[in-house]
Design a protein around this motif. Structure first.
Motif, PDB file in Angstrom:
ATOM      1  N   VAL A 161     -61.038 -23.744  17.857  1.00 16.15           N
ATOM      2  CA  VAL A 161     -60.600 -23.931  19.239  1.00 16.15           C
ATOM      3  C   VAL A 161     -59.940 -25.297  19.388  1.00 16.15           C
ATOM      4  N   ALA A 162     -60.502 -26.308  18.758  1.00 15.01           N
ATOM      5  CA  ALA A 162     -59.912 -27.647  18.815  1.00 15.01           C
ATOM      6  C   ALA A 162     -58.524 -27.653  18.159  1.00 15.01           C
ATOM      7  N   ALA A 163     -58.380 -26.931  17.072  1.00 15.32           N
ATOM      8  CA  ALA A 163     -57.064 -26.824  16.438  1.00 15.32           C
ATOM      9  C   ALA A 163     -56.085 -26.119  17.367  1.00 15.32           C
ATOM     10  N   GLY A 209     -51.575 -26.184  20.992  1.00 14.35           N
ATOM     11  CA  GLY A 209     -51.075 -25.950  22.341  1.00 14.35           C
ATOM     12  C   GLY A 209     -50.330 -27.156  22.886  1.00 14.35           C
ATOM     13  N   LEU A 210     -50.866 -28.339  22.628  1.00 14.45           N
ATOM     14  CA  LEU A 210     -50.181 -29.552  23.075  1.00 14.45           C
ATOM     15  C   LEU A 210     -48.839 -29.723  22.371  1.00 14.45           C
ATOM     16  N   LEU A 211     -48.806 -29.418  21.078  1.00 19.58           N
ATOM     17  CA  LEU A 211     -47.527 -29.479  20.357  1.00 19.58           C
ATOM     18  C   LEU A 211     -46.544 -28.440  20.887  1.00 19.58           C
ATOM     19  N   LEU A 219     -41.868 -18.756  25.904  1.00 17.64           N
ATOM     20  CA  LEU A 219     -42.014 -18.585  24.455  1.00 17.64           C
ATOM     21  C   LEU A 219     -43.298 -19.232  23.952  1.00 17.64           C
ATOM     22  N   VAL A 220     -43.624 -20.402  24.513  1.00 18.68           N
ATOM     23  CA  VAL A 220     -44.868 -21.073  24.133  1.00 18.68           C
ATOM     24  C   VAL A 220     -46.067 -20.193  24.505  1.00 18.68           C
ATOM     25  N   THR A 221     -46.009 -19.563  25.670  1.00 18.23           N
ATOM     26  CA  THR A 221     -47.085 -18.668  26.102  1.00 18.23           C
ATOM     27  C   THR A 221     -47.155 -17.440  25.204  1.00 18.23           C
ATOM     28  N   ALA A 222     -46.012 -16.891  24.820  1.00 22.07           N
ATOM     29  CA  ALA A 222     -45.990 -15.710  23.951  1.00 22.07           C
ATOM     30  C   ALA A 222     -46.621 -16.012  22.592  1.00 22.07           C
ATOM     31  N   VAL A 223     -46.390 -17.204  22.067  1.00 25.17           N
ATOM     32  CA  VAL A 223     -47.023 -17.585  20.795  1.00 25.17           C
ATOM     33  C   VAL A 223     -48.536 -17.583  20.940  1.00 25.17           C
ATOM     34  N   GLY A 224     -49.037 -18.104  22.054  1.00 21.82           N
ATOM     35  CA  GLY A 224     -50.482 -18.107  22.291  1.00 21.82           C
ATOM     36  C   GLY A 224     -51.056 -16.711  22.381  1.00 21.82           C
ATOM     37  N   VAL A 225     -50.330 -15.808  23.008  1.00 29.46           N
ATOM     38  CA  VAL A 225     -50.802 -14.425  23.117  1.00 29.46           C
ATOM     39  C   VAL A 225     -50.860 -13.776  21.736  1.00 29.46           C
ATOM     40  N   VAL A 226     -49.849 -14.002  20.921  1.00 23.97           N
ATOM     41  CA  VAL A 226     -49.840 -13.430  19.569  1.00 23.97           C
ATOM     42  C   VAL A 226     -50.997 -13.994  18.748  1.00 23.97           C
ATOM     43  N   GLY A 246     -56.061 -19.188  18.901  1.00 25.40           N
ATOM     44  CA  GLY A 246     -55.258 -18.717  20.028  1.00 25.40           C
ATOM     45  C   GLY A 246     -55.930 -18.954  21.362  1.00 25.40           C
ATOM     46  N   ALA A 247     -57.250 -18.854  21.398  1.00 30.16           N
ATOM     47  CA  ALA A 247     -57.976 -19.113  22.642  1.00 30.16           C
ATOM     48  C   ALA A 247     -57.817 -20.568  23.066  1.00 30.16           C
ATOM     49  N   GLY A 248     -57.961 -21.487  22.129  1.00 35.00           N
ATOM     50  CA  GLY A 248     -57.752 -22.896  22.447  1.00 35.00           C
ATOM     51  C   GLY A 248     -56.318 -23.176  22.870  1.00 35.00           C
ATOM     52  N   TYR A 249     -55.392 -22.521  22.201  1.00 33.85           N
ATOM     53  CA  TYR A 249     -53.967 -22.665  22.520  1.00 33.85           C
ATOM     54  C   TYR A 249     -53.700 -22.197  23.949  1.00 33.85           C
ATOM     55  N   LEU A 250     -54.246 -21.020  24.300  1.00 32.27           N
ATOM     56  CA  LEU A 250     -54.008 -20.485  25.634  1.00 32.27           C
ATOM     57  C   LEU A 250     -54.708 -21.288  26.721  1.00 32.27           C
ATOM     58  N   ILE A 251     -55.807 -21.952  26.400  1.00 29.17           N
ATOM     59  CA  ILE A 251     -56.467 -22.818  27.384  1.00 29.17           C
ATOM     60  C   ILE A 251     -55.502 -23.923  27.813  1.00 29.17           C
ATOM     61  N   VAL A 252     -54.855 -24.542  26.839  1.00 32.49           N
ATOM     62  CA  VAL A 252     -53.908 -25.623  27.148  1.00 32.49           C
ATOM     63  C   VAL A 252     -52.690 -25.073  27.891  1.00 32.49           C
ATOM     64  N   VAL A 253     -52.180 -23.931  27.450  1.00 33.08           N
ATOM     65  CA  VAL A 253     -50.986 -23.362  28.080  1.00 33.08           C
ATOM     66  C   VAL A 253     -51.287 -22.952  29.528  1.00 33.08           C
TER      67      VAL A 253
END
Length: 109
Positions: free
Chosen positions: A23-25, A30-32, A64-71, A82-89
């Protein structure tokens, strides 16, 4: 001791580690991703000066950033990342992008 269960049965999907490193990764990724979305957004603003609708390119970068998180979330192997990524997004859409789009339409209406 031999493993229990039917012959030939193997544990193909071991239990994930209880450490929240994935999740931290995802938060870091997500920030990147948001930085990349901002780069595309500012590129869209520059394209808007030559007649291309800037709001399309601005929202395209963040979409596009959101779509990457969903994938990442759909794939089993990268679900935690992906869960950590979507939290940031999601936080960025609520805190940054939503108010900016609202203000943009309020001043151009």
């Amino acid at each position: 001791a031999p493993p229990e269960g039917p012959p030939g049965a193997t544990d193909r999907h071991p239990e994930p580690s209880p450490v929240g490193g994935h999740v931290a990764a995802g938060v870091g990724l997500g920030l990147l991703g948001l930085v990349a979305g901002l780069i595309v957004a500012f590129s869209g603003v520059n394209l808007g000066t030559v007649g291309f609708p800037a709001w399309i390119t601005t929202l395209t970068g963040f979409s596009l950033v959101t779509a990457v998180g969903v994938v990442l979330t759909v794939l089993r192997r990268t679900r935690r990342t992906g869960a950590g990524y979507l939290i940031v997004v999601a936080a960025s859409w609520i805190v940054i992008i939503g108010p900016c789009v609202t203000l943009q339409y309020a001043f151009h209406a």
